[in-house]
Design a protein around this motif. Structure first.
Motif, PDB file in Angstrom:
ATOM      1  N   PRO A   1       4.868  11.676   2.845  1.00 20.18           N
ATOM      2  CA  PRO A   1       5.122  10.737   3.942  1.00 20.18           C
ATOM      3  C   PRO A   1       3.840  10.062   4.419  1.00 20.18           C
ATOM      4  O   PRO A   1       2.723  10.533   4.155  1.00 20.18           O
ATOM      5  CB  PRO A   1       5.714  11.636   5.037  1.00 20.18           C
ATOM      6  CG  PRO A   1       5.100  12.972   4.772  1.00 20.18           C
ATOM      7  CD  PRO A   1       4.958  13.075   3.273  1.00 20.18           C
ATOM      8  N   VAL A   2       4.008   8.968   5.119  1.00 17.16           N
ATOM      9  CA  VAL A   2       2.881   8.269   5.740  1.00 17.16           C
ATOM     10  C   VAL A   2       2.570   8.958   7.066  1.00 17.16           C
ATOM     11  O   VAL A   2       3.452   9.108   7.913  1.00 17.16           O
ATOM     12  CB  VAL A   2       3.207   6.787   5.956  1.00 17.16           C
ATOM     13  CG1 VAL A   2       2.018   6.069   6.583  1.00 17.16           C
ATOM     14  CG2 VAL A   2       3.573   6.121   4.642  1.00 17.16           C
ATOM     15  N   ILE A   3       1.342   9.397   7.232  1.00 13.81           N
ATOM     16  CA  ILE A   3       0.950  10.128   8.429  1.00 13.81           C
ATOM     17  C   ILE A   3      -0.271   9.464   9.051  1.00 13.81           C
ATOM     18  O   ILE A   3      -0.984   8.696   8.416  1.00 13.81           O
ATOM     19  CB  ILE A   3       0.639  11.605   8.116  1.00 13.81           C
ATOM     20  CG1 ILE A   3      -0.483  11.714   7.083  1.00 13.81           C
ATOM     21  CG2 ILE A   3       1.889  12.318   7.616  1.00 13.81           C
ATOM     22  CD1 ILE A   3      -0.885  13.137   6.757  1.00 13.81           C
ATOM     23  N   ARG A   4      -0.488   9.777  10.316  1.00 16.81           N
ATOM     24  CA  ARG A   4      -1.676   9.252  10.994  1.00 16.81           C
ATOM     25  C   ARG A   4      -2.926   9.980  10.522  1.00 16.81           C
ATOM     26  O   ARG A   4      -2.871  11.131  10.092  1.00 16.81           O
ATOM     27  CB  ARG A   4      -1.535   9.410  12.508  1.00 16.81           C
ATOM     28  CG  ARG A   4      -0.464   8.541  13.121  1.00 16.81           C
ATOM     29  CD  ARG A   4      -0.693   8.410  14.613  1.00 16.81           C
ATOM     30  NE  ARG A   4      -0.606   9.688  15.305  1.00 16.81           N
ATOM     31  CZ  ARG A   4      -0.946   9.865  16.584  1.00 16.81           C
ATOM     32  NH1 ARG A   4      -1.418   8.859  17.278  1.00 16.81           N
ATOM     33  NH2 ARG A   4      -0.822  11.044  17.152  1.00 16.81           N
ATOM     34  N   LEU A   5      -4.046   9.286  10.641  1.00 16.32           N
ATOM     35  CA  LEU A   5      -5.316   9.840  10.164  1.00 16.32           C
ATOM     36  C   LEU A   5      -6.432   9.455  11.117  1.00 16.32           C
ATOM     37  O   LEU A   5      -6.522   8.303  11.551  1.00 16.32           O
ATOM     38  CB  LEU A   5      -5.629   9.315   8.753  1.00 16.32           C
ATOM     39  CG  LEU A   5      -7.010   9.663   8.196  1.00 16.32           C
ATOM     40  CD1 LEU A   5      -7.110  11.143   7.907  1.00 16.32           C
ATOM     41  CD2 LEU A   5      -7.310   8.831   6.951  1.00 16.32           C
TER      42      LEU A   5
ATOM     43  N   LEU B   1       0.816  -1.211   0.000  1.00 18.14           N
ATOM     44  CA  LEU B   1       0.000   0.000   0.000  1.00 18.14           C
ATOM     45  C   LEU B   1       0.851   1.262   0.000  1.00 18.14           C
ATOM     46  O   LEU B   1       0.565   2.216  -0.727  1.00 18.14           O
ATOM     47  CB  LEU B   1      -0.927  -0.006   1.213  1.00 18.14           C
ATOM     48  CG  LEU B   1      -2.136   0.932   1.174  1.00 18.14           C
ATOM     49  CD1 LEU B   1      -3.047   0.579   0.024  1.00 18.14           C
ATOM     50  CD2 LEU B   1      -2.887   0.867   2.496  1.00 18.14           C
ATOM     51  N   PHE B   2       1.909   1.272   0.806  1.00 19.99           N
ATOM     52  CA  PHE B   2       2.718   2.478   0.975  1.00 19.99           C
ATOM     53  C   PHE B   2       4.132   2.353   0.434  1.00 19.99           C
ATOM     54  O   PHE B   2       4.935   3.260   0.600  1.00 19.99           O
ATOM     55  CB  PHE B   2       2.783   2.861   2.452  1.00 19.99           C
ATOM     56  CG  PHE B   2       1.440   3.116   3.066  1.00 19.99           C
ATOM     57  CD1 PHE B   2       0.671   4.186   2.650  1.00 19.99           C
ATOM     58  CD2 PHE B   2       0.941   2.285   4.050  1.00 19.99           C
ATOM     59  CE1 PHE B   2      -0.567   4.428   3.211  1.00 19.99           C
ATOM     60  CE2 PHE B   2      -0.294   2.520   4.619  1.00 19.99           C
ATOM     61  CZ  PHE B   2      -1.061   3.598   4.203  1.00 19.99           C
ATOM     62  N   GLY B   3       4.477   1.212  -0.167  1.00 23.19           N
ATOM     63  CA  GLY B   3       5.814   1.055  -0.714  1.00 23.19           C
ATOM     64  C   GLY B   3       6.848   0.647   0.303  1.00 23.19           C
ATOM     65  O   GLY B   3       8.055   0.696   0.023  1.00 23.19           O
ATOM     66  N   GLY B   4       6.479   0.245   1.476  1.00 26.21           N
ATOM     67  CA  GLY B   4       7.417  -0.169   2.514  1.00 26.21           C
ATOM     68  C   GLY B   4       6.666  -0.325   3.820  1.00 26.21           C
ATOM     69  O   GLY B   4       5.457  -0.087   3.908  1.00 26.21           O
ATOM     70  N   THR B   5       7.387  -0.729   4.856  1.00 22.53           N
ATOM     71  CA  THR B   5       6.742  -0.867   6.151  1.00 22.53           C
ATOM     72  C   THR B   5       6.351   0.503   6.668  1.00 22.53           C
ATOM     73  O   THR B   5       6.948   1.521   6.345  1.00 22.53           O
ATOM     74  CB  THR B   5       7.692  -1.537   7.156  1.00 22.53           C
ATOM     75  OG1 THR B   5       8.895  -0.767   7.237  1.00 22.53           O
ATOM     76  CG2 THR B   5       8.017  -2.941   6.732  1.00 22.53           C
TER      77      THR B   5
ATOM     78  N   GLY C   1      -6.407   5.436  11.272  1.00 19.29           N
ATOM     79  CA  GLY C   1      -5.577   4.737  10.303  1.00 19.29           C
ATOM     80  C   GLY C   1      -4.405   5.585   9.893  1.00 19.29           C
ATOM     81  O   GLY C   1      -3.961   6.481  10.636  1.00 19.29           O
ATOM     82  N   TYR C   2      -3.910   5.324   8.692  1.00 21.04           N
ATOM     83  CA  TYR C   2      -2.731   6.000   8.160  1.00 21.04           C
ATOM     84  C   TYR C   2      -3.011   6.385   6.705  1.00 21.04           C
ATOM     85  O   TYR C   2      -3.772   5.705   6.010  1.00 21.04           O
ATOM     86  CB  TYR C   2      -1.505   5.086   8.242  1.00 21.04           C
ATOM     87  CG  TYR C   2      -1.294   4.492   9.612  1.00 21.04           C
ATOM     88  CD1 TYR C   2      -0.695   5.229  10.622  1.00 21.04           C
ATOM     89  CD2 TYR C   2      -1.728   3.202   9.903  1.00 21.04           C
ATOM     90  CE1 TYR C   2      -0.512   4.687  11.884  1.00 21.04           C
ATOM     91  CE2 TYR C   2      -1.547   2.654  11.164  1.00 21.04           C
ATOM     92  CZ  TYR C   2      -0.945   3.399  12.145  1.00 21.04           C
ATOM     93  OH  TYR C   2      -0.771   2.888  13.393  1.00 21.04           O
ATOM     94  N   ALA C   3      -2.406   7.468   6.273  1.00 21.41           N
ATOM     95  CA  ALA C   3      -2.671   7.996   4.929  1.00 21.41           C
ATOM     96  C   ALA C   3      -1.361   8.431   4.295  1.00 21.41           C
ATOM     97  O   ALA C   3      -0.418   8.842   4.984  1.00 21.41           O
ATOM     98  CB  ALA C   3      -3.657   9.163   4.979  1.00 21.41           C
TER      99      ALA C   3
END
Length: 586
Positions: free
Chosen positions: A549-553, A523-527, A541-543
């Motif tokens: 960057p991956v951020i909290r949501l 989904l995000f290209g990595g852990t 969740g996360y977005a």
């Protein structure tokens, strides 16, 4: 196993019984624990500490003389008589020569005191850890939990090894006022495979297990320097509901996040907590905030903004998560924002969850489709609509390049540029104003929401449309330039079944709830650089938007607008030359 406790002797039991008897307890309470006895004990302890501080130089010199006497006796008994005579004569001659110098006796006295004080210094090695015992035990527990994953026998520094201490690897840490670990920085071996998702996931899960799985964490892996920084994130505000967001027309709010993960703050309505006093809003945001209704308060939070312009670099959304994690809530929130701005929406709900029944028949809703056959007809219509819109945009671009228009009436001014139109408006040209009023409005953005994309693909396979996934990938590519947005949801366990060609078009990614390492990699290209609790609240969740960057949501809760009965709706395909909405049949 610890040895069994031996039985107390007769005298031990007799002493316990006497100490617990009523007369002894009364004596302890009335005499030993008396207020004046406690004050006297406190005064004597304070007096002893002050006297020790005052007479510390004398104590230091006396201790040095005692150590000098002990060392002198050992020297006298350990050496030969001739050696003792030579050394004593040399020391005596040196003292006499110094004593004959000007201020020699003073130098000898000061030197003697300094020598005695240096001998009397505290030479006990300080092996105690300055950290409190609770901190040491927590840090050591985290270190021991990471040893199986970060230990490498080829590491010359041996940062992590069985029986080692946490100071061998941890370089910085922070605790809050409740003695909870909030931040940690550690060094690890250069042989650790920190570039592999599986290795990172094991280390992150070990840290979460030792620090506390109820927290949420932010991981910063420095592969070049072999450092890992871990920070415990504060909880996001709860009780967020769908509301009018103070953002631009091309911006849509997915939810809220941490303040350091966004570029701005906006006023947001939250339910009041009992006994809490909300902080005042900043002056530049107080003017934009509406008066909160009773039972609500206004807070300044960081939004997760999805910008949908023309052209749009990230026009399509993919939401993954387990059942009940909040996928449908997020879609309903975005649909409400789109309808509030006069845009058009169509929903495909093959699972017939009844979550979109209240949207049927509302202005701007092209249809709420639940039957697979009607869903396939809707997709065919969307393909034709994308081609029509793309063809119109190409025609408008060619006409603009040639200095004329085909879709709009020709303007009767020589300069048709934006600057020319502005000058014409300022000049008050009636003809230009009249023709501007005759211009048809721009086509509204078209939203296609597929709740349960894998289920739709399964239904298409049963109906003989085995290549629907490739069709959706082509449709997503065409929709990027036609003002059409594609929003899809999928269950976490079925995300990997989607083809990479289709996933690559859905560049706005959202994971509701906690996800497995394999799913986060797809989904995000990595852990995830974020992790923690396996039981996130609904809507959490996360977005990741595009390459950001991956951020909290925290998505807003969006309840149904009404409780109207469910209707199975379909859509009749119209010719590609018309832009009128398809007719809805029940």
């Amino acid at each position: 196993m610890s040895p069994a406790r031996t039985a107390d002797s007769l005298w031990a039991r007799l002493g316990h019984s006497i100490s617990e008897s009523a007369p002894v307890s009364r004596f302890n309470d009335s005499v030993l624990h008396h207020e004046w006895v406690g004050r006297t004990r406190e005064f004597t302890g304070d007096l002893r500490a002050r006297l020790y501080e005052i007479f510390y130089p004398v104590i230091l010199v006396c201790r040095g003389l005692r150590r000098a006497a002990t060392g002198g006796r050992a020297w006298w008994a350990g050496g030969s008589k001739e050696k003792r005579r030579i050394q004593a004569a040399a020391v005596l001659v040196l003292l006499i020569l110094i004593g004959l110098l000007p201020y020699g006796p003073v130098l000898l006295g000061v030197g003697f005191l300094c020598w005695a004080g240096w001998l009397g210094r505290d030479t006990t090695p300080d092996t105690s850890d300055p950290e409190p015992g609770a901190h040491v035990s927590r840090l050591q527990a985290v270190y021991d939990g990471l040893v199986p994953y970060l230990h490498d026998e080829h590491d010359p520094d041996q940062h992590f090894k069985p029986g080692g201490g946490y100071r061998d690897a941890f370089t910085a840490w922070e605790f809050d006022e409740h003695d909870r670990l909030t931040a940690l920085t550690l060094d690890y071996s250069q042989y650790v495979r920190d570039g592999e998702a599986e290795c990172r996931a094991k280390v992150e899960r070990a840290i979460e297990g030792k620090v506390g799985r109820g927290n949420e964490f932010l991981y910063d892996w420095d592969e070049e320097g072999n450092h890992l920084r871990v920070r415990v994130l504060p909880p996001l505000p709860a009780g967020l509901a769908a509301q009018p967001w103070p953002v631009a027309e091309i911006e849509y709010v997915l939810g809220i996040t941490d303040p350091d993960s966004a570029t701005r703050l906006i006023p947001v309505l939250l339910p009041e907590s009992p006994g809490s006093r909300p902080e005042p809003l900043p002056p530049h945001l107080a003017a934009r905030a509406a008066e909160p209704p009773e039972g609500w308060r206004t807070a300044v939070l960081a939004p997760v903004v999805w910008r949908v312009g023309n052209p749009c670099p990230n026009p399509h959304l993919l939401v993954a998560g387990s059942p009940g994690s909040g996928k449908t809530t997020l879609l309903r929130s975005l649909i409400g924002q789109a309808l509030g701005r006069g845009q058009q929406v169509a929903v495909i709900d093959v699972e017939q969850t009844e979550s979109y029944a209240d949207l049927a028949g509302r202005p701007g809703v092209r249809g709420v489709v639940e039957e697979p056959e009607r869903a396939l007809e809707l997709l065919d219509w969307f393909g034709l609509e994308c081609e029509r819109r793309a063809e119109r945009r190409r025609a408008d671009a060619e006409a603009l390049a040639n200095g004329e228009t085909t879709s709009f009436p020709a303007l009767k001014v020589r300069d048709a540029s934006a600057e020319g139109l502005r000058q014409a408006r300022e000049a008050g040209t009636d003809a230009v104003a009249a023709e501007l009023d005759e211009l048809p409005p721009a086509e509204p953005t078209l939203w296609l929401c597929i709740d349960g994309l894998p289920e739709l693909l399964d239904a298409a396979n049963r109906l003989g449309r085995a290549h629907l996934e490739d069709t959706l990938a082509v449709l997503a590519r065409k929709a990027r330039y036609a003002g059409v947005l594609l929003l899809a949801t999928t269950r976490e366990e079925r995300l990997l079944q989607l083809r990479p060609a289709l996933r690559a078009q859905l560049t706005v990614r959202v994971a509701m709830g906690s996800v497995e390492p394999a799913v986060s990699t797809a989904l995000f290209g990595g852990t995830l650089e974020l992790g923690g609790s396996r039981r996130l609240p609904a809507g959490r969740g996360y977005a990741r938007i595009g390459n950001g960057p991956v951020i909290r949501l925290q998505a807003p809760y969006t309840p149904p607008m009404s409780a109207s009965p469910v209707r199975t709706l379909g859509m009749d395909v119209k010719p590609a030359t018309t832009a009128s909405p398809a007719s809805v049949t029940s």
